[in-house]
Design a protein around this motif. Structure first.
Motif, PDB file in Angstrom:
ATOM      1  N   GLN A 303       0.836  -1.192   0.000  1.00  0.00           N
ATOM      2  CA  GLN A 303       0.000   0.000   0.000  1.00  0.00           C
ATOM      3  C   GLN A 303       0.877   1.251   0.000  1.00  0.00           C
ATOM      4  O   GLN A 303       1.902   1.305   0.688  1.00  0.00           O
ATOM      5  CB  GLN A 303      -0.905   0.010   1.231  1.00  0.00           C
ATOM      6  N   VAL A 304       0.483   2.231  -0.787  1.00  0.00           N
ATOM      7  CA  VAL A 304       1.249   3.468  -0.889  1.00  0.00           C
ATOM      8  C   VAL A 304       0.303   4.656  -0.766  1.00  0.00           C
ATOM      9  O   VAL A 304      -0.912   4.535  -0.938  1.00  0.00           O
ATOM     10  CB  VAL A 304       2.017   3.551  -2.226  1.00  0.00           C
ATOM     11  N   ARG A 305       0.907   5.785  -0.473  1.00  0.00           N
ATOM     12  CA  ARG A 305       0.159   7.052  -0.473  1.00  0.00           C
ATOM     13  C   ARG A 305       0.755   7.929  -1.562  1.00  0.00           C
ATOM     14  O   ARG A 305       1.966   8.154  -1.601  1.00  0.00           O
ATOM     15  CB  ARG A 305       0.258   7.723   0.890  1.00  0.00           C
ATOM     16  N   THR A 306      -0.097   8.393  -2.436  1.00  0.00           N
ATOM     17  CA  THR A 306       0.372   9.123  -3.616  1.00  0.00           C
ATOM     18  C   THR A 306       0.019  10.602  -3.527  1.00  0.00           C
ATOM     19  O   THR A 306      -0.869  11.016  -2.777  1.00  0.00           O
ATOM     20  CB  THR A 306      -0.229   8.531  -4.898  1.00  0.00           C
ATOM     21  N   VAL A 314       3.492   9.449 -11.175  1.00  0.00           N
ATOM     22  CA  VAL A 314       2.777   9.712  -9.936  1.00  0.00           C
ATOM     23  C   VAL A 314       3.788   9.902  -8.818  1.00  0.00           C
ATOM     24  O   VAL A 314       4.742   9.119  -8.673  1.00  0.00           O
ATOM     25  CB  VAL A 314       1.812   8.554  -9.580  1.00  0.00           C
ATOM     26  N   GLU A 315       3.576  10.922  -8.013  1.00  0.00           N
ATOM     27  CA  GLU A 315       4.423  11.172  -6.853  1.00  0.00           C
ATOM     28  C   GLU A 315       4.022  10.219  -5.724  1.00  0.00           C
ATOM     29  O   GLU A 315       2.839  10.053  -5.434  1.00  0.00           O
ATOM     30  CB  GLU A 315       4.260  12.623  -6.388  1.00  0.00           C
ATOM     31  N   VAL A 316       5.011   9.591  -5.103  1.00  0.00           N
ATOM     32  CA  VAL A 316       4.777   8.680  -3.981  1.00  0.00           C
ATOM     33  C   VAL A 316       5.184   9.384  -2.701  1.00  0.00           C
ATOM     34  O   VAL A 316       6.359   9.715  -2.493  1.00  0.00           O
ATOM     35  CB  VAL A 316       5.568   7.369  -4.138  1.00  0.00           C
ATOM     36  N   LEU A 317       4.215   9.597  -1.826  1.00  0.00           N
ATOM     37  CA  LEU A 317       4.470  10.290  -0.562  1.00  0.00           C
ATOM     38  C   LEU A 317       4.920   9.343   0.536  1.00  0.00           C
ATOM     39  O   LEU A 317       5.690   9.730   1.421  1.00  0.00           O
ATOM     40  CB  LEU A 317       3.210  11.045  -0.124  1.00  0.00           C
ATOM     41  N   ALA A 318       4.454   8.088   0.514  1.00  0.00           N
ATOM     42  CA  ALA A 318       4.819   7.122   1.540  1.00  0.00           C
ATOM     43  C   ALA A 318       4.605   5.716   1.000  1.00  0.00           C
ATOM     44  O   ALA A 318       3.734   5.479   0.160  1.00  0.00           O
ATOM     45  CB  ALA A 318       3.982   7.328   2.805  1.00  0.00           C
TER      46      ALA A 318
END
Length: 348
Positions: A303-306, A314-318
């Motif tokens: 799971q990721v936060r974009t 897409v930028e991946v924040l976490a």
């Protein structure tokens, strides 16, 4: 990363693809790159050439060959005024010129005779001076008459109002049969050949944009417009306290019209960000995830936060670290005959 939860994704198990299939699934590394944060503003397209044609002589409107929304070519007749008075003045001025030219011819002949007689002392100096002055006056009379005729012709030409440039008529201010006077508006038009974008910049970003001189203009359908020279107004709006920015559109192309709204993005900050291809991220219900290859080249659902999406990335924040490998076609992992069904882990 330490697994913190195990989830079944809506009734299907996470799949691990076999060693034989790994080479057929495209992967890419998570990369760190600069992210230019932008301020998105609402702009508007306007015509560079937009003007109102006014009457330059008095008269009654006799013809309006074109109506609102009609296209006209440069030099085409767009308003015809009644011109009987102007024609009469032209004819009168023409007659006056002919009379002045006849007077000049008579004065020239008199001067020539007086000059010949003066050489033989047959006329007085006073008579000779009078002949010479009469010739000078006659020449001035011809000049005055010529200027009067030119003015009369110009006034007659003013009764035929022509388009100053090719464009579209957008407003009509008079009707056939209406009397007009000099300075009265007749028609308003604009040209679609030269367009520009105007946008209002908040005061806090005005100096930064002046220095960077970068902006991107986007239509509602996603089309990016090529921009040219940037012009900054040297004063702020007293009501909104914003600065007007004007962007030239050197190649407007088809489908652009004055008054259309556009989005204008101006860079206001730069920072580092982690990026993955937009196709590597998939969504299911409230889950946003990617497949990450572990040390054994096995894909693990994570799971990721974009953040923002830009230019296919897409930028991946976490959820990811730089250098990790992710599958760029996650949909191909589900239902593939090369995959072994197994319960998987969603980690965060």
């Amino acid at each position: 990363m330490i697994p913190v939860c195990r989830l079944l994704l809506c009734g299907f198990a996470v799949v691990l693809f076999s060693l034989g299939a790994q080479a057929e699934i495209p992967v890419t590394e998570v990369k760190r790159d600069a992210l230019h944060e932008s301020l998105r503003l609402d702009g508007m397209i306007e015509a560079v050439q937009q003007s109102t044609v006014s009457a330059q002589t008095s008269g009654t409107v006799m013809r309006l060959p074109f109506d609102v929304d009609d296209r006209v070519a440069a030099g085409e007749l767009i308003v015809q005024l009644e011109d009987s008075e102007q024609r009469a003045r032209r004819d009168q001025a023409r007659a006056g010129l002919e009379d002045a030219q006849a007077s000049l011819q008579d004065a020239r002949q008199r001067f020539t005779r007086s000059q010949s007689l003066r050489k033989r002392n047959l006329v007085s100096q006073q008579d000779f001076d009078q002949a010479r002055n009469a010739l000078t006056s006659a020449r001035a009379g011809v000049s005055r008459a010529g200027a009067a005729l030119a003015e009369a012709r110009e006034q007659l030409e003013y009764t035929r109002v022509r388009a100053p440039y090719s464009g579209i008529l957008i407003e009509r201010h008079v009707e056939v049969g209406e009397s007009v006077s000099p300075g009265q508006p007749l028609l308003t038009g604009l040209s679609l050949k030269k367009l520009r974008v105007v946008v209002d910049l908040p005061q806090r970003y005005a100096d930064l944009v002046r220095v960077q001189r970068q902006a991107r203009v986007t239509l509602a359908n996603g089309r990016i417009l090529k921009t040219g020279e940037m012009t900054f107004y040297p004063y702020a709006s007293e009501q909104a306290h914003t600065f007007r920015l004007r962007l030239a559109l050197p190649e407007p192309g088809e489908g652009l019209y004055s008054g259309m709204l556009v989005k204008v993005d101006v860079p206001v900050a730069t920072r580092e960000a982690l990026w993955v291809p937009a196709g590597a991220v998939f969504h299911h219900s409230e889950l946003t995830a990617v497949f990450v290859l572990d040390d054994d080249d096995r894909p693990r659902l994570r799971q990721v936060r974009t953040g923002i999406e830009r230019d296919g990335r897409v930028e991946v924040l976490a959820g990811l670290d730089e250098g990790e490998r992710v599958a760029t076609a996650p949909e191909a992992l589900f239902g593939s005959e090369w995959l072994d069904i197994a319960e998987g882990e969603v980690s965060q």
